[in-house]
Scaffold this motif. Structure first.
Motif, PDB file in Angstrom:
ATOM      1  N   ALA A   1       3.521   9.176  11.787  1.00  0.00           N
ATOM      2  CA  ALA A   1       3.438   8.458  10.520  1.00  0.00           C
ATOM      3  C   ALA A   1       4.817   7.960  10.124  1.00  0.00           C
ATOM      4  O   ALA A   1       5.845   8.536  10.495  1.00  0.00           O
ATOM      5  CB  ALA A   1       2.877   9.359   9.425  1.00  0.00           C
TER       6      ALA A   1
ATOM      7  N   SER B   1       7.016   6.707   6.687  1.00  0.00           N
ATOM      8  CA  SER B   1       6.988   6.668   5.222  1.00  0.00           C
ATOM      9  C   SER B   1       7.178   5.242   4.735  1.00  0.00           C
ATOM     10  O   SER B   1       7.752   4.396   5.433  1.00  0.00           O
ATOM     11  CB  SER B   1       8.088   7.558   4.651  1.00  0.00           C
TER      12      SER B   1
ATOM     13  N   SER C   1      -3.116   7.887   4.986  1.00  0.00           N
ATOM     14  CA  SER C   1      -1.861   8.374   4.413  1.00  0.00           C
ATOM     15  C   SER C   1      -1.809   9.892   4.497  1.00  0.00           C
ATOM     16  O   SER C   1      -2.827  10.568   4.584  1.00  0.00           O
ATOM     17  CB  SER C   1      -1.758   7.947   2.950  1.00  0.00           C
ATOM     18  N   HIS C   2      -0.602  10.369   4.446  1.00  0.00           N
ATOM     19  CA  HIS C   2      -0.427  11.812   4.468  1.00  0.00           C
ATOM     20  C   HIS C   2       0.773  12.139   3.612  1.00  0.00           C
ATOM     21  O   HIS C   2       1.882  11.658   3.874  1.00  0.00           O
ATOM     22  CB  HIS C   2      -0.203  12.294   5.906  1.00  0.00           C
ATOM     23  N   ALA C   3       0.557  12.919   2.578  1.00  0.00           N
ATOM     24  CA  ALA C   3       1.641  13.270   1.677  1.00  0.00           C
ATOM     25  C   ALA C   3       2.486  14.391   2.265  1.00  0.00           C
ATOM     26  O   ALA C   3       2.219  14.890   3.344  1.00  0.00           O
ATOM     27  CB  ALA C   3       1.077  13.691   0.318  1.00  0.00           C
ATOM     28  N   GLY C   4       3.509  14.760   1.528  1.00  0.00           N
ATOM     29  CA  GLY C   4       4.356  15.854   1.952  1.00  0.00           C
ATOM     30  C   GLY C   4       5.424  15.440   2.945  1.00  0.00           C
ATOM     31  O   GLY C   4       5.497  14.293   3.367  1.00  0.00           O
TER      32      GLY C   4
ATOM     33  N   ASN D   1       7.569  14.649   6.102  1.00  0.00           N
ATOM     34  CA  ASN D   1       7.170  13.983   7.342  1.00  0.00           C
ATOM     35  C   ASN D   1       5.810  13.321   7.243  1.00  0.00           C
ATOM     36  O   ASN D   1       5.147  13.109   8.247  1.00  0.00           O
ATOM     37  CB  ASN D   1       7.176  14.973   8.520  1.00  0.00           C
ATOM     38  N   GLY D   2       5.434  13.049   6.014  1.00  0.00           N
ATOM     39  CA  GLY D   2       4.182  12.333   5.822  1.00  0.00           C
ATOM     40  C   GLY D   2       4.413  10.847   5.977  1.00  0.00           C
ATOM     41  O   GLY D   2       5.408  10.415   6.560  1.00  0.00           O
TER      42      GLY D   2
ATOM     43  N   TYR E   1       2.402   6.803   6.485  1.00  0.00           N
ATOM     44  CA  TYR E   1       1.202   6.029   6.774  1.00  0.00           C
ATOM     45  C   TYR E   1       1.034   5.820   8.271  1.00  0.00           C
ATOM     46  O   TYR E   1       1.998   5.770   9.025  1.00  0.00           O
ATOM     47  CB  TYR E   1       1.288   4.667   6.085  1.00  0.00           C
TER      48      TYR E   1
END
Ligand code: FES
Ligand code: FES
Lengths: 164, 164
Positions: B35, B37, B67-70, B72-73, B75
């Motif tokens: 991913a 950012s 998407s992935h939060a946090g 090393n998150g 798109y």
DNA sequence: CAGTATACGACCAAATGGGTCCGGGATTCA
DNA sequence: TGAATCCCGGACCCATTTGGTCGTATACTG
């Protein structure tokens, strides 16, 4: 951006260009009369007369129309409706068109170098222009009752087959 | 309208859509990383980070991105770049596109009945959409050094031959 | 001369577009 | 448990572009 009024936008031509096309079509449909005044055309469609006037003036300056002042004056197509493309009209009113927000012609946008998208999209733009060029005022005018499929050898017909 | 600054306009897609395409292309070019950012992508092209963020959020909502939060998150493309068309991206960002200023979908403009131009132009619109649909993010990404002609069987290639 | 029509620039209000700010929620890692 | 990242999304702002008006000058007809 999507405040939920309805939703349309994008790739849309301006109302002015729309008006211009309508006016040209109107003229193409009335070849018998020598000229139509701006007000006449405006009234026929219910669009602001003064605004249409300026549009027609511009079309006159670019040579698509010929104007004549005085009584029974007005505007007339400067050449055969078959020889006037939608592209010319739009270009005359809205200026040169380009699909990317930033043109390459002059200064372009500040981040032009980093943007690699622009180049392939330019090709799309060319295609669109080609389509617009292949449509004449005559094509817009002649289909009587909206039966578009009947047209025959006009560009509109070509478009359908072209549509992938 | 033509104050002689330079002259481009018309048929242009919004900068937001442009940004969106750039971002997707970027993601397509970095398949190894899980991913990226929003900030990373924005920095890579020098475009406003906050703005790109919202664009990516929209693309996520429409399902083109995941998407992935946090830490090393970021798109990632939700499917193969070959399966994402430019049309989808533009549509997601700018909404449904229609070449005439007034759509027929909802209320349209007040003088819709008198306007006879709209119908034939709708066909042009279809063509444009078709072209846009035939272009994938992959097509935008892969041509290494800008040599567009090398591509092969991609849509970009098809476009060239299609261009009349 | 009176009437009709174009020509054109100044001006205006609303809509659109690009862009920022800021207070949330997730998620990961120490 | 908390701190560091990162996504989410609404509210807001400002510059530009549009659509549209007004007023005046000019040209042509009869
Ligand atoms: S060219 Fe300016 S952003 Fe793509
Ligand atoms: S449809 Fe509204 S003006 Fe042509």
């Amino acid at each position: 951006m999507r405040t939920e009024p309805v939703g349309y936008y994008m790739l849309k031509l301006t109302k002015k260009a729309d008006y211009g096309l309508m006016a040209l079509k109107y003229l193409a449909e009335h070849p018998e009369t020598p000229a139509q005044s701006a007000k006449d055309i405006a009234d026929a469609y219910g669009i602001p007369a003064q605004l249409l006037a300026k549009i027609l003036q511009r079309l006159t300056k670019t040579g698509l129309l010929r104007s004549h002042a005085g009584m029974n004056g007005g505007y007339a197509l400067s050449r055969d409706a078959r020889k006037i493309s939608a592209f010319e009209v739009i270009h005359a009113i809205d200026g040169p068109l380009f699909i990317t927000s930033c043109t390459k012609g002059a200064k372009g946008c500040d981040l032009t170098p980093s943007c690699t998208i622009k180049e392939p999209l330019a090709r799309v733009n060319e295609t669109i222009i080609g389509v617009l060029k292949s449509i004449s005022i005559y094509d817009l005018a002649d289909q009587e009752s909206g039966k578009a499929a009947v047209v025959g050898t006009t560009a509109v017909q070509r478009l359908v087959t072209l549509n992938l």
